[in-house]
Motif scaffolding. Structure first.
Motif, PDB file in Angstrom:
ATOM      1  N   VAL A   1       0.872  -1.169   0.000  1.00  0.00           N
ATOM      2  CA  VAL A   1       0.000   0.000   0.000  1.00  0.00           C
ATOM      3  C   VAL A   1       0.913   1.224   0.000  1.00  0.00           C
ATOM      4  CG1 VAL A   1      -1.755   1.277   1.277  1.00  0.00           C
ATOM      5  CG2 VAL A   1      -1.778  -1.225   1.292  1.00  0.00           C
TER       6      VAL A   1
ATOM      7  N   ALA B   1       2.578   4.487   0.907  1.00  0.00           N
ATOM      8  CA  ALA B   1       2.617   5.226   2.167  1.00  0.00           C
ATOM      9  C   ALA B   1       2.203   6.683   1.966  1.00  0.00           C
ATOM     10  CB  ALA B   1       4.020   5.158   2.760  1.00  0.00           C
TER      11      ALA B   1
ATOM     12  N   CYS C   1      -0.177   7.959  -0.820  1.00  0.00           N
ATOM     13  CA  CYS C   1      -1.560   8.157  -1.265  1.00  0.00           C
ATOM     14  C   CYS C   1      -2.492   7.002  -0.877  1.00  0.00           C
ATOM     15  CB  CYS C   1      -1.611   8.391  -2.773  1.00  0.00           C
ATOM     16  SG  CYS C   1      -1.204   6.936  -3.761  1.00  0.00           S
ATOM     17  N   ARG C   2      -1.982   5.979  -0.195  1.00  0.00           N
ATOM     18  CA  ARG C   2      -2.747   4.816   0.260  1.00  0.00           C
ATOM     19  C   ARG C   2      -3.293   3.981  -0.900  1.00  0.00           C
ATOM     20  NH1 ARG C   2      -0.570   3.935   4.458  1.00  0.00           N
ATOM     21  NH2 ARG C   2      -2.163   2.482   5.025  1.00  0.00           N
ATOM     22  N   HIS C   3      -2.697   4.106  -2.070  1.00  0.00           N
ATOM     23  CA  HIS C   3      -3.093   3.296  -3.221  1.00  0.00           C
ATOM     24  C   HIS C   3      -2.699   1.843  -2.972  1.00  0.00           C
ATOM     25  CE1 HIS C   3      -3.538   1.927  -7.350  1.00  0.00           C
ATOM     26  NE2 HIS C   3      -2.282   1.531  -7.368  1.00  0.00           N
ATOM     27  N   HIS C   4      -3.628   0.925  -3.162  1.00  0.00           N
ATOM     28  CA  HIS C   4      -3.333  -0.497  -3.037  1.00  0.00           C
ATOM     29  C   HIS C   4      -2.776  -0.987  -4.374  1.00  0.00           C
ATOM     30  CE1 HIS C   4      -5.291  -1.399   0.874  1.00  0.00           C
ATOM     31  NE2 HIS C   4      -5.860  -0.231   0.603  1.00  0.00           N
TER      32      HIS C   4
END
Ligand SMILES: [Zn+2]
Length: 99
Positions: A3, A5, A7-10
């Motif tokens: 993930v 750190a 933009c929290r994009h998976h």
């Protein structure tokens, strides 16, 4: 899967696999394009992965398999590595010391 750190994009499995096989020590987020570092724990797990290659050699010592079987085992380990290791990667914005 990692993930981002920032933009929290998976990350998808494909994005992770593609980023694993670059020469850069960092991984670029496909969403925000920011460089990410592997966490110290991820790097320690990754450092253990090359020892998987030893397993077919040890099996060969005890079972005396032919070379095609040993190559088949190594290919199977490479496939397992590529399926498992992307799921063990964690990312951070700051590079962490490994020790
Ligand atoms: Zn991102």
């Amino acid at each position: 899967m990692p993930v981002c750190a920032n933009c929290r994009h998976h990350w998808s499995f494909r994005e992770t696999l593609r980023a694993m096989y670059t020469l850069k020590p960092t991984m670029t987020c496909p969403n925000c394009r920011k460089e990410q570092h592997l966490t110290a724990a991820s790097r320690k797990r990754g450092a253990l992965m090359p020892f998987l290659v030893v397993i077919p050699m040890l099996i060969n010592v005890f079972l005396d398999l032919n070379w095609l079987a040993v190559i088949g085992e190594m290919l199977m380990i490479a496939v397992i590595f590529n399926l498992v290791y992307p799921r063990l990667i964690d990312l951070t914005e700051e590079e962490e010391p490994i020790w």
